[in-house]
Design a protein around this motif. Structure first.
Motif, PDB file in Angstrom:
ATOM      1  N   ALA A 123       0.819  -1.263   0.069  1.00  0.00           N
ATOM      2  CA  ALA A 123       0.169   0.023  -0.116  1.00  0.00           C
ATOM      3  C   ALA A 123       0.910   1.290   0.089  1.00  0.00           C
ATOM      4  O   ALA A 123       0.364   2.404   0.005  1.00  0.00           O
ATOM      5  CB  ALA A 123      -0.871   0.092   1.212  1.00  0.00           C
ATOM      6  N   HIS A 124       2.073   1.033  -0.093  1.00  0.00           N
ATOM      7  CA  HIS A 124       3.164   2.266  -0.185  1.00  0.00           C
ATOM      8  C   HIS A 124       2.785   3.076   1.133  1.00  0.00           C
ATOM      9  O   HIS A 124       2.800   4.376   0.990  1.00  0.00           O
ATOM     10  CB  HIS A 124       3.066   2.969  -1.247  1.00  0.00           C
ATOM     11  N   ALA A 125       2.437   2.541   2.236  1.00  0.00           N
ATOM     12  CA  ALA A 125       2.014   3.157   3.349  1.00  0.00           C
ATOM     13  C   ALA A 125       3.344   3.364   4.576  1.00  0.00           C
ATOM     14  O   ALA A 125       3.324   2.181   5.047  1.00  0.00           O
ATOM     15  CB  ALA A 125       0.919   2.763   4.203  1.00  0.00           C
ATOM     16  N   LEU A 126       3.891   4.426   4.712  1.00  0.00           N
ATOM     17  CA  LEU A 126       4.831   4.577   5.642  1.00  0.00           C
ATOM     18  C   LEU A 126       4.687   4.368   6.905  1.00  0.00           C
ATOM     19  O   LEU A 126       5.131   3.517   8.055  1.00  0.00           O
ATOM     20  CB  LEU A 126       5.452   6.068   5.544  1.00  0.00           C
ATOM     21  N   SER A 127       3.475   4.691   7.391  1.00  0.00           N
ATOM     22  CA  SER A 127       2.980   4.715   8.987  1.00  0.00           C
ATOM     23  C   SER A 127       2.797   3.133   9.131  1.00  0.00           C
ATOM     24  O   SER A 127       2.916   2.612  10.300  1.00  0.00           O
ATOM     25  CB  SER A 127       1.334   5.248   8.940  1.00  0.00           C
ATOM     26  N   VAL A 128       2.411   2.338   8.172  1.00  0.00           N
ATOM     27  CA  VAL A 128       2.322   0.871   8.378  1.00  0.00           C
ATOM     28  C   VAL A 128       3.471  -0.038   8.504  1.00  0.00           C
ATOM     29  O   VAL A 128       3.573  -0.573   9.439  1.00  0.00           O
ATOM     30  CB  VAL A 128       1.415   0.224   6.966  1.00  0.00           C
ATOM     31  N   VAL A 129       4.578   0.469   7.578  1.00  0.00           N
ATOM     32  CA  VAL A 129       5.932  -0.071   7.739  1.00  0.00           C
ATOM     33  C   VAL A 129       6.326   0.388   9.185  1.00  0.00           C
ATOM     34  O   VAL A 129       7.143  -0.323   9.543  1.00  0.00           O
ATOM     35  CB  VAL A 129       6.706   0.511   6.374  1.00  0.00           C
ATOM     36  N   ALA A 130       6.341   1.689   9.271  1.00  0.00           N
ATOM     37  CA  ALA A 130       6.731   1.987  10.761  1.00  0.00           C
ATOM     38  C   ALA A 130       6.165   1.362  11.682  1.00  0.00           C
ATOM     39  O   ALA A 130       6.785   0.898  13.019  1.00  0.00           O
ATOM     40  CB  ALA A 130       6.405   3.710  10.876  1.00  0.00           C
ATOM     41  N   ASP A 131       4.971   1.088  11.701  1.00  0.00           N
ATOM     42  CA  ASP A 131       4.394   0.054  12.744  1.00  0.00           C
ATOM     43  C   ASP A 131       4.966  -1.215  12.819  1.00  0.00           C
ATOM     44  O   ASP A 131       4.975  -1.761  13.876  1.00  0.00           O
ATOM     45  CB  ASP A 131       2.700   0.154  12.447  1.00  0.00           C
ATOM     46  N   ALA A 132       5.280  -1.844  11.560  1.00  0.00           N
ATOM     47  CA  ALA A 132       5.944  -2.947  11.539  1.00  0.00           C
ATOM     48  C   ALA A 132       7.270  -3.005  12.357  1.00  0.00           C
ATOM     49  O   ALA A 132       7.663  -3.842  13.127  1.00  0.00           O
ATOM     50  CB  ALA A 132       6.091  -3.502  10.133  1.00  0.00           C
ATOM     51  N   ALA A 133       7.774  -1.903  12.131  1.00  0.00           N
ATOM     52  CA  ALA A 133       9.275  -1.607  12.744  1.00  0.00           C
ATOM     53  C   ALA A 133       8.998  -1.550  14.211  1.00  0.00           C
ATOM     54  O   ALA A 133       9.765  -2.061  14.992  1.00  0.00           O
ATOM     55  CB  ALA A 133       9.890  -0.393  12.213  1.00  0.00           C
ATOM     56  N   HIS A 134       7.912  -0.937  14.781  1.00  0.00           N
ATOM     57  CA  HIS A 134       7.334  -0.854  16.109  1.00  0.00           C
ATOM     58  C   HIS A 134       7.345  -2.237  16.841  1.00  0.00           C
ATOM     59  O   HIS A 134       7.718  -2.722  17.789  1.00  0.00           O
ATOM     60  CB  HIS A 134       6.174   0.053  16.319  1.00  0.00           C
ATOM     61  N   SER A 135       6.524  -3.101  15.881  1.00  0.00           N
ATOM     62  CA  SER A 135       6.464  -4.550  16.411  1.00  0.00           C
ATOM     63  C   SER A 135       7.368  -5.265  16.324  1.00  0.00           C
ATOM     64  O   SER A 135       7.678  -6.408  16.952  1.00  0.00           O
ATOM     65  CB  SER A 135       5.261  -5.149  15.313  1.00  0.00           C
ATOM     66  N   GLY A 136       8.250  -5.003  15.310  1.00  0.00           N
ATOM     67  CA  GLY A 136       9.752  -5.558  15.325  1.00  0.00           C
ATOM     68  C   GLY A 136      10.384  -5.434  16.628  1.00  0.00           C
ATOM     69  O   GLY A 136      11.417  -6.284  16.989  1.00  0.00           O
ATOM     70  N   VAL A 137      10.405  -4.199  16.851  1.00  0.00           N
ATOM     71  CA  VAL A 137      11.189  -4.034  18.545  1.00  0.00           C
ATOM     72  C   VAL A 137      10.580  -4.881  19.467  1.00  0.00           C
ATOM     73  O   VAL A 137      11.412  -5.179  20.518  1.00  0.00           O
ATOM     74  CB  VAL A 137      11.043  -2.388  18.730  1.00  0.00           C
TER      75      VAL A 137
END
Length: 303
Positions: free
Chosen positions: A41-55
């Motif tokens: 979806a080219h959504a930075l906020s979703v990828v950012a949230d994935a990084a958050h979950s990765g943490v």
């Protein structure tokens, strides 16, 4: 000296490990789903949230290692036990937060400067983020419940991080709603909102972990003095010290008794004080030193 164990250490470690393993599996699944949905979806906020979950997942792995270390009994090099390793693990979570915050803020600012985002609110990303929010809520409540039951700072801290994942997922959903309505700037803006939520979570953890690491007083001095002075045979109580966290409190104090008492009787009084203090403040270990009452104390008692 009296010791109080609220729960068998090996059983406690096993239970904490079980919770962390379940949480790790859930977090890994969430990360994969968010990355796939965010990129599509080219959504930075979703990828950012994935990084958050990765943490979250990385922190789970660290917590699993530290939980094993913290459960070890006291030894010659660690006479007070290894409980602070668990507190240290909670503090390490804050360090991971800082890295995530930096990445989110820089990426969001770059997109704002570039004029917005090409994010799309696809059905896939909406479903993934909704499921993620529901799972984060369930995991957070489960971890917090078990954390309080087991007196585990690691689980409580991890539940706080998972709860921030819930808020982040909701923020992403709201941002995608704005994107769908024709406001492309909403994606980086809500990415900044996620960063602020993570920062708030880190601050809350710092407020509980730093006092333990710097040996801040765990129990009010007057509370311990009151318990000691209410014990028969105790004339005075002073040099009161305490440190630690709930379930791992260590206390030390000095009492004075009638100088004419024999050693056996004075020791019995000290034992009684140790048992009472441990029971009433929930201390794991209490050490009481006994001294004969001074001339000043004798004069005060006869007034």
């Amino acid at each position: 000296m009296i010791q109080k164990k609220t729960i068998d250490r090996e059983l406690r470690r096993t239970e904490i490990t079980r919770v962390l393993e379940l949480t790790l599996v859930a977090n890994v699944a969430i990360v994969i789903a968010k990355i796939v949905a965010g990129i599509s979806a080219h959504a930075l906020s979703v990828v950012a949230d994935a990084a958050h979950s990765g943490v979250d997942a990385t922190n789970n792995i660290l917590a699993l290692v530290l939980a094993r270390v913290a459960a070890q009994e006291a030894d010659e090099e660690h006479p007070y036990g290894h409980g602070k390793f668990e507190t240290l693990g909670a503090l390490a979570a804050v360090a991971f937060f800082s890295i995530t915050i930096y990445q989110l803020v820089t990426s969001a600012v770059e997109r704002l400067i570039a004029g917005g985002s090409h994010a799309r609110a696809t059905p896939l990303v909406i479903v993934v983020m909704t499921i993620s929010a529901i799972m984060a809520l369930a995991i957070s409540r489960f971890e917090a419940k078990r954390g309080h039951e087991l007196n585990s700072e690691l689980l409580i801290a991890d539940s706080a991080h998972t709860r921030s994942d819930l808020y982040a997922s909701v923020a992403v959903l709201v941002g995608l709603g704005f994107v769908a309505a024709g406001f492309p700037w909403a994606d980086p803006i809500f990415t900044l909102v996620i960063a602020a939520l993570i920062a708030h979570t880190g601050y809350a953890i710092l407020k509980t972990t730093v006092p333990v690491l710097v040996d801040e007083r765990a129990v009010d001095v007057q509370t311990i003095r009151r318990i000691a002075l209410a014990t028969g045979g105790v004339v005075d109580c002073y040099n009161v010290r305490s440190r630690g966290r709930e379930g791992e409190i260590f206390a030390e104090l000095t009492i004075s008794c009638d100088g004419s008492l024999d050693v056996e009787r004075a020791h019995a009084i000290a034992d009684s004080v140790e048992h009472r203090v441990a029971s009433e403040v929930g201390a794991r270990e209490v050490v009481v030193h006994v001294e004969p009452e001074t001339t000043v104390q004798q004069a005060q008692r006869t007034r």
